[in-house]
Scaffold this motif. Structure first.
Motif, short mmCIF file in Angstrom:
data_model
loop_
_atom_site.label_atom_id
_atom_site.label_comp_id
_atom_site.label_asym_id
_atom_site.label_seq_id
_atom_site.Cartn_x
_atom_site.Cartn_y
_atom_site.Cartn_z
N HIS A 1 12.54 28.04 19.64
CA HIS A 1 11.87 27.61 20.87
C HIS A 1 10.37 27.36 20.65
O HIS A 1 9.86 26.29 20.95
N GLN B 1 9.64 28.17 33.04
CA GLN B 1 10.21 27.47 34.18
C GLN B 1 9.18 27.31 35.30
O GLN B 1 8.40 28.22 35.58
N GLU C 1 13.07 23.51 33.42
CA GLU C 1 12.84 24.21 32.15
C GLU C 1 11.95 23.33 31.27
O GLU C 1 12.32 22.21 30.92
N GLU D 1 14.46 40.40 25.63
CA GLU D 1 13.61 39.50 26.40
C GLU D 1 12.82 40.26 27.47
O GLU D 1 13.34 41.18 28.10
N HIS E 1 10.93 32.12 25.06
CA HIS E 1 12.27 31.54 25.14
C HIS E 1 12.43 30.60 26.33
O HIS E 1 13.38 29.81 26.36
N SER E 2 11.53 30.70 27.30
CA SER E 2 11.68 29.87 28.50
C SER E 2 10.36 29.77 29.23
O SER E 2 9.59 30.74 29.28
N ASN F 1 10.56 20.25 26.22
CA ASN F 1 11.65 19.32 26.51
C ASN F 1 11.11 17.92 26.83
O ASN F 1 10.14 17.77 27.57
N TRP G 1 11.89 23.94 25.05
CA TRP G 1 13.10 23.59 24.32
C TRP G 1 14.01 24.81 24.16
O TRP G 1 13.54 25.91 23.86
N GLN G 2 15.31 24.61 24.37
CA GLN G 2 16.24 25.73 24.42
C GLN G 2 17.03 25.99 23.13
O GLN G 2 18.11 26.57 23.14
N ALA G 3 16.43 25.58 22.02
CA ALA G 3 16.88 26.02 20.68
C ALA G 3 18.31 25.62 20.35
O ALA G 3 19.04 26.38 19.70
N ASP G 4 18.71 24.43 20.75
CA ASP G 4 20.02 23.91 20.36
C ASP G 4 20.03 23.74 18.84
O ASP G 4 19.28 22.91 18.31
#
Length: 289
Positions: free
Chosen positions: A43, A25, A30, A2, A22-23, A145, A33-36
């Motif tokens: 992401h 902010q 945030e 990263e 990946h993020s 999100n 989306w945090q790739a659950d």
């Protein structure tokens, strides 16, 4: 690995694997989306050298058949960092032994991220390093999100500008191909979010010359606006029937196979073409509030 982009408004993480954000902010919220994996394990994948799915996962070029997964292989390759500054990152991918088994072209593909105030400028650059004409698609797939801070999925809406007629192209959910013969003109401006909106997979539209799609809510001022020029298609997507807490806003220079395709890459619906040593670029912005 990263890498971080940071200014006084945004902190953005981008990974060398897939050159994928990946993020994002802002004010300790945030946005990305945090790739659950329970819902979707990515992401904001970069789509190259195709957008969407191929009919039966294959195509032919110069009398040879190739196989390729949906959205191409760039998202599953390690990129090289060729520029790393506090407010700008540029990643590069070139053909390799494995890619040539799936895509018979030599190329340079770069993905650049630059912070401009509360905006992220994302630029895709393609160069044909082969001696023959090169056919390709390229596009974005960022997931945001929902909710961002307050409320629920149903408190949010997507607003599409300009408010004019555009072409809607239905998808066939089992195959992931598009139904060009069933496309129709539609006026769409506001789409209140509900999970059932995506019961037939992504909503796919033609773009205007200049486009803006905003994700907003009725409870606060936090939202996302995605803008672009010259990217002829876009998709809006959230998984269904799982009730995933995100929505994707996806500008594309390319599109999935038509269900009636003959599989010829050179005549694929929405395909781009570059002459030897030719260059192509497109860009979009993500504005964070």
């Amino acid at each position: 690995m990263e890498h971080t982009l940071k200014n006084d408004q945004l902190t953005v993480l981008v990974d060398t694997f897939g050159a994928e954000m990946h993020s994002i902010q802002h004010e300790e919220i945030e946005y990305l989306w945090q790739a659950d994996p329970k819902f979707w394990g990515r992401h904001a994948p970069v789509l190259f050298p195709i957008v969407g799915k191929l009919k039966n996962g294959k195509y032919h070029y110069a009398e040879k058949t190739y196989q390729m997964g949906g959205h191409g292989f760039a998202r599953d390759n390690e990129f090289k960092v060729i520029k790393a500054e506090a407010d700008e990152l540029i990643f590069e991918l070139r053909e390799n032994e494995d890619s040539l088994n799936h895509y018979p072209f030599r190329f340079i593909f770069q993905v650049a991220y630059k912070l401009v105030g509360n905006k992220i400028k994302v630029r895709y650059m393609v160069q044909n390093k082969d001696e023959k004409f090169m056919n390709f698609g390229v596009g974005a797939h960022p997931a945001f999100n929902v909710p961002l801070k307050n409320g629920s999925f149903e408190d949010y809406k997507l607003t599409i500008s300009p408010a004019e007629k555009r072409t809607f192209i239905p998808l066939d959910p089992p195959s992931g191909t598009i139904k060009v013969d069933e496309k129709f003109e539609v006026e769409v401006q506001e789409l209140p979010l509900k999970h059932e909106l995506f019961d037939k997979d992504a909503l796919v539209y033609s773009s205007s010359d200049e486009m803006k799609v905003s994700l907003t809510n009725s409870l606060d001022n936090h939202g996302v606006t995605v803008t672009w020029k010259g990217m002829p298609y876009f998709g809006l997507w959230s998984p269904y029937p799982t009730e995933a807490p995100f929505v994707c806003i996806e500008p594309w220079c390319g599109i999935a196979d038509d269900e009636n395709t003959d599989g010829d890459l050179t005549t694929k619906f929405g395909i781009n073409e570059l002459a030897p040593e030719g260059k192509f670029s497109c860009e979009y912005f993500i504005e964070i509030n």
